[in-house]
Write an enzyme that holds these catalytic residues in place. Structure first.
Site, PDB file in Angstrom:
ATOM      1  N   HIS A 218       1.038  -1.198  -0.248  1.00 59.86           N
ATOM      2  CA  HIS A 218      -0.415   0.147   0.026  1.00 59.86           C
ATOM      3  C   HIS A 218       0.990   1.235   0.016  1.00 59.86           C
ATOM      4  O   HIS A 218       0.687   2.385   0.243  1.00 59.86           O
ATOM      5  CB  HIS A 218      -1.186  -0.188   0.760  1.00 59.86           C
ATOM      6  CG  HIS A 218      -0.008   0.315   2.528  1.00 59.86           C
ATOM      7  ND1 HIS A 218       0.361  -0.751   3.283  1.00 59.86           N
ATOM      8  CD2 HIS A 218      -0.378   1.072   3.211  1.00 59.86           C
ATOM      9  CE1 HIS A 218       0.858  -0.218   4.217  1.00 59.86           C
ATOM     10  NE2 HIS A 218      -0.193   0.850   4.004  1.00 59.86           N
TER      11      HIS A 218
HETATM   12  C1  UD1 Z   1      -2.560   4.868   6.312  1.00 54.01           C
HETATM   13  C2  UD1 Z   1      -0.929   5.422   7.095  1.00 54.01           C
HETATM   14  C3  UD1 Z   1      -0.338   3.984   7.154  1.00 54.01           C
HETATM   15  C4  UD1 Z   1      -0.344   2.564   7.272  1.00 54.01           C
HETATM   16  C5  UD1 Z   1      -1.887   3.224   6.602  1.00 54.01           C
HETATM   17  C6  UD1 Z   1      -2.360   1.114   6.961  1.00 54.01           C
HETATM   18  C7  UD1 Z   1      -0.718   7.609   7.181  1.00 54.01           C
HETATM   19  C8  UD1 Z   1      -0.153   9.427   6.881  1.00 54.01           C
HETATM   20  N1  UD1 Z   1      -0.234   6.347   6.733  1.00 54.01           N
HETATM   21  O1  UD1 Z   1      -2.188   5.438   4.797  1.00 54.01           O
HETATM   22  O2  UD1 Z   1       1.016   4.662   7.753  1.00 54.01           O
HETATM   23  O3  UD1 Z   1       0.165   2.027   7.505  1.00 54.01           O
HETATM   24  O4  UD1 Z   1      -3.533   3.592   6.781  1.00 54.01           O
HETATM   25  O5  UD1 Z   1      -3.785   1.054   6.075  1.00 54.01           O
HETATM   26  O6  UD1 Z   1      -1.939   7.894   8.439  1.00 54.01           O
HETATM   27  N2  UD1 Z   1      -9.797   4.422   2.587  1.00 54.01           N
HETATM   28  C9  UD1 Z   1     -11.502   3.340   2.455  1.00 54.01           C
HETATM   29  N3  UD1 Z   1     -11.635   3.114   3.382  1.00 54.01           N
HETATM   30  C10 UD1 Z   1     -11.174   3.136   4.607  1.00 54.01           C
HETATM   31  C11 UD1 Z   1      -9.775   4.202   4.937  1.00 54.01           C
HETATM   32  C12 UD1 Z   1      -9.395   4.748   4.038  1.00 54.01           C
HETATM   33  O7  UD1 Z   1     -11.497   3.262   1.381  1.00 54.01           O
HETATM   34  O8  UD1 Z   1     -11.700   3.164   5.166  1.00 54.01           O
HETATM   35  C13 UD1 Z   1      -8.961   4.228   0.943  1.00 54.01           C
HETATM   36  C14 UD1 Z   1      -9.198   5.822   0.434  1.00 54.01           C
HETATM   37  O9  UD1 Z   1      -9.430   6.023  -0.316  1.00 54.01           O
HETATM   38  C15 UD1 Z   1      -8.159   6.954   1.228  1.00 54.01           C
HETATM   39  C16 UD1 Z   1      -6.895   5.500   0.771  1.00 54.01           C
HETATM   40  O10 UD1 Z   1      -7.615   4.222   1.629  1.00 54.01           O
HETATM   41  O11 UD1 Z   1      -7.626   8.142   0.388  1.00 54.01           O
HETATM   42  C17 UD1 Z   1      -5.434   6.362   1.742  1.00 54.01           C
HETATM   43  O12 UD1 Z   1      -6.594   5.867   2.796  1.00 54.01           O
HETATM   44  P1  UD1 Z   1      -5.733   7.123   4.292  1.00 54.01           P
HETATM   45  O13 UD1 Z   1      -6.535   6.920   5.761  1.00 54.01           O
HETATM   46  O14 UD1 Z   1      -5.080   8.230   3.490  1.00 54.01           O
HETATM   47  O15 UD1 Z   1      -3.868   6.659   3.643  1.00 54.01           O
HETATM   48  P2  UD1 Z   1      -3.527   4.576   4.040  1.00 54.01           P
HETATM   49  O16 UD1 Z   1      -3.119   4.901   2.582  1.00 54.01           O
HETATM   50  O17 UD1 Z   1      -4.544   4.176   4.335  1.00 54.01           O
END
Ligand code: UD1
Length: 375
Positions: A218
């Site tokens: 990821h």
């Molecule tokens: C975040 C953390 C990362 C961790 C990861 C685990 C930061 C900087 N990054 O990154 O350290 O390793 O989580 O997963 O805080 N999304 C969904 N459903 C959800 C959550 C997210 O669909 O419940 C999608 C959204 O479209 C979002 C994307 O995933 O834009 C990324 O989510 P985000 O929380 O921004 O960062 P991660 O890449 O998950």
């Protein structure tokens, strides 16, 4: 702030614990469990920032790990780093003013960790950071910025491995703030191992013990570039032809596949994100694990399962020096070589690092109880 032992007459310590994203939930679980055993000393308030909000990324972890329903959900959701961090800051500040906690407890290195820390210290509320001092030395990782900034203003820095203490001392953190307590994520792993073993996850996916690999991806360094993603899947597809590769797909990666590969599915055994217990079940019997996650490097070390980390650095060096982890970088050619080498080697013999013994949360809560006894 050392203090005499608490007496029964003392009011409980109001502690506001913050969790926001998937890797936070397995860290907060054993701590909440420990506070629940000490109700005369602690009045915990659990805040979910809502950084992760899906059933698969959040709800199932609360259920599987027995984490109490959050007292407050800030509902911040997804967005850019600035937006997400700002939302948590804005939404948690009035809560801190209203609830007046004696201490704020944060875990890990996600945006929610940093934002809650900033809001608290600006209100002069001391912060306890669990999993402090880890450094990848790669400032392109948002998590590295979150770690450095959170540590620089935290009052208690609870560390998981010796290197973390060295890093903090080098950054000028006073030694008396640093406490080597072990790894709360391994508390959770050890507490749930038996329950995971009882699941039929491996058979359900048509796999056999030791007859498959587990993949997670990821990080922006792997999934944000179309070329990198395509080349990675070519290499991993070749492995899959010999050894099935199970790939629970993170939502950010699912989006990248859709966007960059025009929806052409990688030739792997893809699944939706798995719950904690199913994923742990898969790790236990995997022949190898390929990942760019931080936590999975530690979980495979605790389980003695070979791990190839598809990143250029790790902030968790003990998983390499004592555990079963190898840092192979992000170059698909180097990854393929490392896979071939591992396929020819016997199962790696790592050892479980010091204090990864299931008692880290107890040590943390003991220290907080001692230090906050006389607020
Ligand atoms: C975040 C953390 C990362 C961790 C990861 C685990 C930061 C900087 N990054 O990154 O350290 O390793 O989580 O997963 O805080 N999304 C969904 N459903 C959800 C959550 C997210 O669909 O419940 C999608 C959204 O479209 C979002 C994307 O995933 O834009 C990324 O989510 P985000 O929380 O921004 O960062 P991660 O890449 O998950």
């Amino acid at each position: 702030m050392p203090s005499p032992t608490r007496s029964k007459a003392d009011p409980p310590i109001r502690l506001l614990a913050v969790a926001g994203a998937r890797p936070n939930f397995m860290k907060i679980a054993p701590l909440m469990n420990e506070f629940a055993k000490r109700t005369s000393s602690f009045e915990p308030i659990l805040v979910h920032t809502g950084q992760h909000y899906d059933k698969a990324m959040s709800d199932s972890f609360f259920r599987d790990l027995g984490i109490p329903e959050p007292d407050v959900n800030l509902g911040v959701g997804s967005g850019s780093h600035g937006y997400q961090t700002a939302q948590v800051l804005m939404k948690i500040e009035p809560l801190l003013i209203e609830r007046k906690p004696h201490v704020v407890l944060v875990v890990g290195d996600v945006n929610s960790t940093l934002a809650a820390t900033l809001a608290a210290v600006k209100l002069q509320i001391p912060v306890a950071h669990v999993e402090a001092g880890l450094r990848s030395w790669d400032r392109e990782m948002p998590e590295e910025i979150n770690r450095v900034l959170t540590d620089s203003v935290s009052r208690w820095l609870f560390t998981t491995e010796a290197a973390a203490e060295t890093n903090l001392l080098r950054e000028g953190v006073p030694a008396e703030r640093i406490h080597f307590v072990g790894n709360v994520m391994i508390d959770t792993l050890l507490a749930h191992r038996e329950r995971a073993l009882a699941l039929d996850t491996v058979e359900r996916l048509g796999l056999t013990p030791q007859g498959y690999a587990v993949l997670t991806l990821h990080r922006p360094s792997n999934v944000d570039s179309p070329d990198q993603l395509r080349r990675l899947f070519e290499v991993l597809g070749r492995l899959h032809a010999e050894l099935p590769v199970v790939f629970p797909v993170h939502p950010r990666t699912a989006k990248a596949i859709e966007q960059h590969l025009g929806g052409a599915k990688p030739k792997l055994l893809m699944t939706a994100p798995l719950g904690y217990l199913d994923f742990l079940r898969l790790l236990i019997d995997a022949q190898m694990v390929l990942t760019d996650s931080g936590g999975i490097q530690e979980e495979t070390t605790a389980l003695g399962v070979a791990c190839l980390t598809l990143r250029d650095s790790t902030e968790r060096p003990v998983t390499v020096t004592e555990g079963t982890n190898t840092i192979v970088g992000t170059d698909p050619i180097a990854i393929e070589k490392a896979i071939e080498q591992l396929r020819r080697s016997p199962r790696p013999k790592g050892r479980r690092p010091a204090l990864w013994d299931g008692c880290a949360a107890t040590r943390i809560v003991d220290i907080l109880e001692r230090d906050l006894g006389n607020f």
